[in-house]
Design a protein around this motif. Structure first.
Motif, PDB file in Angstrom:
ATOM      1  N   GLU A  73      43.375  40.196  42.735  1.00  0.00           N
ATOM      2  CA  GLU A  73      44.625  39.989  43.444  1.00  0.00           C
ATOM      3  C   GLU A  73      44.648  38.574  44.004  1.00  0.00           C
ATOM      4  O   GLU A  73      43.615  38.046  44.410  1.00  0.00           O
ATOM      5  CB  GLU A  73      44.712  40.993  44.601  1.00  0.00           C
TER       6      GLU A  73
ATOM      7  N   ILE B  97      46.385  36.454  46.994  1.00  0.00           N
ATOM      8  CA  ILE B  97      47.150  36.678  48.210  1.00  0.00           C
ATOM      9  C   ILE B  97      47.394  35.357  48.907  1.00  0.00           C
ATOM     10  O   ILE B  97      46.443  34.644  49.244  1.00  0.00           O
ATOM     11  CB  ILE B  97      46.360  37.611  49.147  1.00  0.00           C
TER      12      ILE B  97
ATOM     13  N   THR C 211      47.981  32.929  51.897  1.00  0.00           N
ATOM     14  CA  THR C 211      47.626  33.109  53.315  1.00  0.00           C
ATOM     15  C   THR C 211      48.019  31.930  54.178  1.00  0.00           C
ATOM     16  O   THR C 211      47.630  31.862  55.345  1.00  0.00           O
ATOM     17  CB  THR C 211      46.108  33.292  53.481  1.00  0.00           C
ATOM     18  N   GLY C 212      48.757  31.023  53.633  1.00  0.00           N
ATOM     19  CA  GLY C 212      49.155  29.873  54.442  1.00  0.00           C
ATOM     20  C   GLY C 212      49.658  28.812  53.501  1.00  0.00           C
ATOM     21  O   GLY C 212      49.742  29.025  52.289  1.00  0.00           O
ATOM     22  N   LYS C 213      49.953  27.676  54.064  1.00  0.00           N
ATOM     23  CA  LYS C 213      50.480  26.607  53.230  1.00  0.00           C
ATOM     24  C   LYS C 213      49.464  26.229  52.158  1.00  0.00           C
ATOM     25  O   LYS C 213      48.369  25.771  52.470  1.00  0.00           O
ATOM     26  CB  LYS C 213      50.765  25.392  54.104  1.00  0.00           C
TER      27      LYS C 213
ATOM     28  N   MET D 101      47.480  27.808  50.604  1.00  0.00           N
ATOM     29  CA  MET D 101      46.213  28.522  50.685  1.00  0.00           C
ATOM     30  C   MET D 101      46.352  29.890  50.025  1.00  0.00           C
ATOM     31  O   MET D 101      47.299  30.629  50.296  1.00  0.00           O
ATOM     32  CB  MET D 101      45.817  28.735  52.144  1.00  0.00           C
TER      33      MET D 101
ATOM     34  N   VAL E 287      44.054  33.431  48.649  1.00  0.00           N
ATOM     35  CA  VAL E 287      42.802  34.159  48.574  1.00  0.00           C
ATOM     36  C   VAL E 287      42.770  34.900  47.251  1.00  0.00           C
ATOM     37  O   VAL E 287      43.740  35.578  46.899  1.00  0.00           O
ATOM     38  CB  VAL E 287      42.684  35.179  49.714  1.00  0.00           C
TER      39      VAL E 287
ATOM     40  N   LEU F 156      40.953  37.830  45.330  1.00  0.00           N
ATOM     41  CA  LEU F 156      40.128  38.989  45.638  1.00  0.00           C
ATOM     42  C   LEU F 156      39.764  39.664  44.334  1.00  0.00           C
ATOM     43  O   LEU F 156      40.620  39.874  43.474  1.00  0.00           O
ATOM     44  CB  LEU F 156      40.922  39.955  46.505  1.00  0.00           C
TER      45      LEU F 156
ATOM     46  N   LYS G  50      37.481  34.639  47.625  1.00  0.00           N
ATOM     47  CA  LYS G  50      37.323  33.205  47.687  1.00  0.00           C
ATOM     48  C   LYS G  50      38.640  32.619  48.173  1.00  0.00           C
ATOM     49  O   LYS G  50      39.709  33.005  47.702  1.00  0.00           O
ATOM     50  CB  LYS G  50      36.996  32.682  46.285  1.00  0.00           C
ATOM     51  N   VAL G  51      38.514  31.720  49.120  1.00  0.00           N
ATOM     52  CA  VAL G  51      39.721  31.049  49.579  1.00  0.00           C
ATOM     53  C   VAL G  51      39.880  29.822  48.722  1.00  0.00           C
ATOM     54  O   VAL G  51      38.907  29.122  48.474  1.00  0.00           O
ATOM     55  CB  VAL G  51      39.566  30.603  51.042  1.00  0.00           C
TER      56      VAL G  51
ATOM     57  N   ARG H 151      42.454  26.318  47.940  1.00  0.00           N
ATOM     58  CA  ARG H 151      43.552  25.502  48.411  1.00  0.00           C
ATOM     59  C   ARG H 151      44.103  24.773  47.206  1.00  0.00           C
ATOM     60  O   ARG H 151      43.365  24.111  46.492  1.00  0.00           O
ATOM     61  CB  ARG H 151      42.991  24.493  49.407  1.00  0.00           C
TER      62      ARG H 151
END
Lengths: 341, 341
Positions: free
Chosen positions: B135, B137, B139-141, B143, B145, B147, B158-159, B161
DNA sequence: ACTTAGCACTCAAAGAGATTGAGTGCTAAC
DNA sequence: GTTAGCACTCAATCTCTTTGAGTGCTAAGT
């Protein structure tokens, strides 16, 4: 306490920090304009007053922790950072970072390498962040993964195993329930009270879903208390320490957690005798807090021998924490913009 | 090589394992029916042949690694586990486990505590598992994730950018793309070839989405190669080792990864001189593989001094790996049932 | 009244024998 | 081929001495 005594004490500490050997009266002569005999007399008094001690009669003097205390509080002159040094330190920090945890971890590692000490960082930024997503994902028979993402980019997941499979309806209820009651909630508002009210509100679903809720709560607790230790190797190779003490210190992370508490209020220098229960004899701990948007967000700490180079390392530490503060605060602004869009 | 010589060699190793001191001819008399003089003559020959050595002229004998080799391969008698011991070992393993990684980690820790050695476990079960969910997802500008959940319960996130924000459409495409092309795919089939074909198939989306894909690939690589070391403390406190060697060993995890390779084929005892490039002098490594449903799934290893108690610890190790095999295979059956439903 | 040169004293550390004892190799007798 | 016996070796330990950095104290100097 007259001026010359203070000068002598300063000289003893300065010398001892570089040499690690007991300092004799002759060595002080280059720092203080007086004969070795005079210095000896003064040192004898400093010893009576508890600032110095002798390993044995015919040895030089070594500072006591009381001596270090006076030194760091009033005598020491910090080496201000030159622009070049600042650049070097900057180069050790990542220009960019993905999560705040990443950043503080890297800073911590850099500081450990620079100082050859261990470093510790307590990061409480997750505490101030809000839950931006919670999801429950079935992954097998009675197995579920809870996924939680917070506004500061931290992600946490936990596998849990239930006594029975959840129905589609139950899952959906939980999903909605979480969306309505947890999304957007700051972690620090998740008090036990709040939680128990929530569980009550679940009504008939409570029985089946409470294991999930309790795991969820555990996750939030783990998020807001993360302590990371780096540079363990430096402690092991430092000959000022007793190896077995270091090993037992590294073995129980618990202690770490405890001692870092209450160090969020400005630069702090502590010595092992002052911090009872702390196993590493002859160690000192220097901590400096960092903040996020004006709010204390954690602290970076340095664990080293008592004869650490305070004058040099304190500026390093403070520079790092100020940079961390800047970087995470700036990033926060960005994500605020984000929200406004 | 006559029988008495072998008996003497066995006695020397046995004695040396318990005492850690060079073994003299008199000490052997209780094991072998012969006078000390005879034994001395025999030992002198064993030394010529390279099985024993003397730290200095007037000291007893110590086994060489060649001596140990013969001992473990042909001379040693393993202590079979009693039912009581088996129960004790069982008690150290969790009755139940959430993920396979959990189980092997706990077994590894238990073995380390039991033997006062370090243990290492290479777990390749994730490799044989299939991707059950991926997936992305936001999570911000900029950004995101990623999964990933695999059929054996492992979760990885893993995050990342990106350079720019993804559109809703792009995200949806990626989601679908992943669902169609990765869900249900065994990790071991994700060859570089397969991946590059996939990326090509993405067509115009390739440019924007390739960073996500490359992160995804990284994640799968990290999943199928997990090596965990436990009981580091035991290495540090073991006086047979050189501390600095231990510290540098602990410092570079890389080496760990390398040496565990190629130990998946049955019980294996290696000595440091045989394993070149391995920094810890005077160490031996014992590994035993475990399997999942008949297929090799990893190995558990024991790192200790060369004078480790082979007769006792090898059965421990083998018992643990056989239990691990049972437990993960059984669990696998359950999830197979699951699929059939 | 403080400072300092001078001297006797102390004590850890390093080095030089001396002693011990576990262990050996070799030889000669069994 | 085995073994008792003996001379020999050498690390480890202890003791004794030497060394030297450093002290405290005293008496003379400012």
């Amino acid at each position: 306490m007259d001026d010359r005594k203070l000068k002598i004490l300063t000289a003893v500490v300065d010398e001892y920090i570089v040499s690690g050997e007991p300092v004799g009266s002759k060595a002080i002569m280059s720092h203080v304009k007086a004969s070795s005999a005079t210095i000896r007399n003064e040192m004898a008094e400093l010893e009576k007053q508890g600032y110095l001690e002798q390993p044995h009669t015919s040895a030089g003097r070594v500072p006591t922790y009381k001596g270090y205390r006076l030194y760091v509080d009033r005598l020491m002159e910090q080496d201000p950072l030159s622009e070049d040094e600042k650049k070097e330190l900057d180069a050790m920090l990542p220009e960019d970072f993905v999560t705040e945890k990443d950043l503080v971890e890297k800073a911590s590692l850099a500081l450990a390498e620079l100082t050859k000490c261990a470093t510790v960082v307590a990061n409480s930024t997750p505490k101030f962040s809000i839950i931006s997503k919670v999801e429950v994902i079935p992954t097998g028979k009675r197995m579920y993964v809870i996924l939680m993402i917070t506004s500061n980019g931290e992600i946490k997941n936990k596998v849990c195993r239930l006594e029975f499979d959840l129905t589609h309806e139950q899952l959906e209820f939980f999903d909605n329930f979480v969306k309505q009651n947890l999304n957007g909630v700051p972690l620090e508002e998740l008090s036990d009270d709040y939680i128990s009210k929530l569980t009550e509100a679940m009504g008939t679903y409570m029985m089946t879903l409470s294991p999930l809720v309790s795991e969820l709560v555990k996750m939030t607790k783990e998020l807001d208390r993360s302590v990371i230790l780096k540079g363990q190797k430096n402690l092991l190779t430092c000959k000022d320490f007793d190896q077995t003490e270091i090993i037992s210190f590294l073995d129980n992370e618990k202690e770490l957690m405890d001692f870092i508490d209450g160090t969020f209020s400005g630069l702090n220098v502590m010595f092992s005798p002052e911090k009872d229960g702390f196993v590493i004899h002859n160690s000192s701990i220097i901590t400096s807090p960092f903040s996020k948007g004006g709010r204390t967000a954690g602290a970076l700490g340095l664990i080293g021998p008592m004869r650490i180079d305070y004058a040099k390392f304190i500026p390093y530490l403070e520079y790092f924490t100020s940079r961390i503060s800047d970087m995470i605060s700036q990033r926060d602004d960005v994500s605020d913009d984000d929200k406004e869009l």
